[in-house]
Design an enzyme around this catalytic site. Sequence first.
Site, short mmCIF file in Angstrom:
data_model
loop_
_atom_site.label_atom_id
_atom_site.label_comp_id
_atom_site.label_asym_id
_atom_site.label_seq_id
_atom_site.Cartn_x
_atom_site.Cartn_y
_atom_site.Cartn_z
N GLU A 159 60.91 -43.18 103.42
CA GLU A 159 62.34 -43.37 103.71
C GLU A 159 63.08 -42.49 102.72
O GLU A 159 63.19 -42.82 101.54
CB GLU A 159 62.74 -44.83 103.51
CG GLU A 159 64.15 -45.08 103.98
CD GLU A 159 64.89 -46.17 103.22
OE1 GLU A 159 65.95 -46.60 103.71
OE2 GLU A 159 64.45 -46.59 102.13
N ASP A 210 59.53 -47.21 100.61
CA ASP A 210 60.96 -47.51 100.61
C ASP A 210 61.70 -46.61 99.61
O ASP A 210 61.21 -46.37 98.50
CB ASP A 210 61.12 -48.98 100.19
CG ASP A 210 62.51 -49.52 100.41
OD1 ASP A 210 62.97 -49.53 101.55
OD2 ASP A 210 63.15 -49.93 99.41
C1 NOJ Z 1 65.81 -49.59 102.29
C2 NOJ Z 1 65.52 -50.69 103.25
O1 NOJ Z 1 65.41 -50.14 104.54
C3 NOJ Z 1 66.65 -51.68 103.15
O2 NOJ Z 1 66.56 -52.65 104.15
C4 NOJ Z 1 66.62 -52.29 101.77
O3 NOJ Z 1 67.73 -53.14 101.61
C5 NOJ Z 1 66.70 -51.19 100.71
N1 NOJ Z 1 65.80 -50.11 100.95
C6 NOJ Z 1 66.35 -51.77 99.37
O4 NOJ Z 1 64.98 -52.04 99.33
#
Ligand code: NOJ
Length: 570
Positions: free
Chosen positions: A269, A227
């Site tokens: 991500e 993430d």
């Molecule tokens: C990215 C995630 O996809 C999202 O859903 C989340 O709120 C944020 N990171 C914080 O972890």
Amino acid sequence: MKNSVILSLLLGSFISAIQAQPVATYTAQDRWYKHAVIYNLDVKTFQDSDGDGTGDFRGMAERLDYLRALGVDVLWLAPFQPSPLKDDGYDVADYYGIDSTCGTPGDFVFFMRECEKRGIRVMMDVVLNHTSDEHPWFTKARIDTGSMYHQWYAWATRRPENYNKGMAFPGVQQEVWTQDSVTRKWYFHRFYRFQPDLNFSNPFLVEEAERILAYWLKLGISGFRLDAVPFMIEVAQPGNDEPPQLYDLIPRMQRFAQWNRGDAILLGEANVPPADNSKYFGSKGDGLQMMFNFYANQYLFYALATGKTALLKKALTETRPQSEVSQWAYFLRNHDEIDLGRLTDAQRKEVYQAFGPDTSMQLYDRGIRRRLSPMFNNNRQMLDMAYSLLFSLPGTPVIRYGDEIGMGDDLRLQERLAVRTPMQWSDAANAGFTSAAMPFRPVISNDTFGYRKVNVDAQQLQNGSLLQLMKQLIALRKEHPEIGMGNWQLLETNNDNVLAIQYRYNNRTTIAVHNFGRQPVKLSLAAITGNQLQNLLQQQEAIGESKGIWNIGLPAYGYRWFAAVPPSGK
Ligand code: NOJ
């Protein structure tokens, strides 16, 4: 028996085992993530087995045969660790546990075994940029500023001037530095204030993060969706809007994961501009094996909204990976808003107008919080074209649960929860998701997208349903691994509404052509000498070469997949 005898017996059986194996011509075949179809789901919203209204691992295990029949190779699970659930699990309170609503650790292991039996890999979200403010580390960091844990977070003794700059959720979030009531210091949080950021310049924290990876790898996880990578590696400093980035952390984590499990991967991500891609992939592929192509995704939606593909083509070219190891993950929708932050204001407006005209459909001044079917007004031609495109882009396709049946959204729910409603299995009460009278989140029940109309059971039987098309596309994609693994090039079509990509791998050539426009088109593609085009999706006459050109007609939103083959009989 003497040790030397045992050793030579063992060595002998080892050598014959090696000899019995067929010789692998292409080690690239081993890169499973390059020829996989990934399915993203959240345990909580997929299938409830115990009637408490929330999905769980046992329930998900019951649906594995459905997923296997769909053609899914890999599941990517949204966070399922213990959490106060203020950010739907992206606020982790224990990295080594299972949230009790999802089941027990035993249920998790049972689920993993069921996946293994079916040859399905499991990836999971790992959220290391921040913890929940209820995580014991943060509690300790607050009550004892001399403790090791205090240094695992980022603090300021005075309110930093830039306390309200760089919010991840503008419009909802007010600041990125918040004063803690116990220490009276300000702590940094890129996301909501209940998600204090971890400080990876601390070596003990890095080791702890590795323990977390090792723990889940040993439980059978094949890889992680990491993430918020750009935020995870930044070292927050009060007053500094461009904090240092710990890029070295990425190859270190990759190496560590692979030492624990040879074929483990990291899928990052990281919504970064193309110039930064190699910092994340690693210039020699020693970084993240995969990243989501957020950059191309924005131009993809621009192309879908306007019918113009030039910017999408440019984005695909700009993001061509530098190493054979690196792979893009492509997606249409995910669990968040569609991020259009890199488009110009005028371009974003065009996408808003087409797909999210009402402000209730927009989010964080940059995106759209809708599912694909409502965005496309349930237009099957458009949907079919978009999914065909997804499975033929130069990377690995990631589908979101419910996309395969064209599920809708619930704009009454807060922020991104709109696209996180329970899976619609049947027309039984609460869509067959739960036997509880009140699911933890409402099931969609409106006329157009409600579970009585849109559900798996109905589409399994209905000829030409979206679900049937998805199965067909997934099967076709798997028959053509050259799409995920091969060299690709854009083909000139002289028509801005059309995207044509040619893939080559192991002497095979596949061409995917998509018309983003509302008008039928006639195209001329430069032919590979002596070959004809065999249509892989429709029963049609092969398209012969005429003076070095293939002439192709496509209807509005038409799409074709072709194999370039020698004329039959030759
Ligand atoms: C990215 C995630 O996809 C999202 O859903 C989340 O709120 C944020 N990171 C914080 O972890």
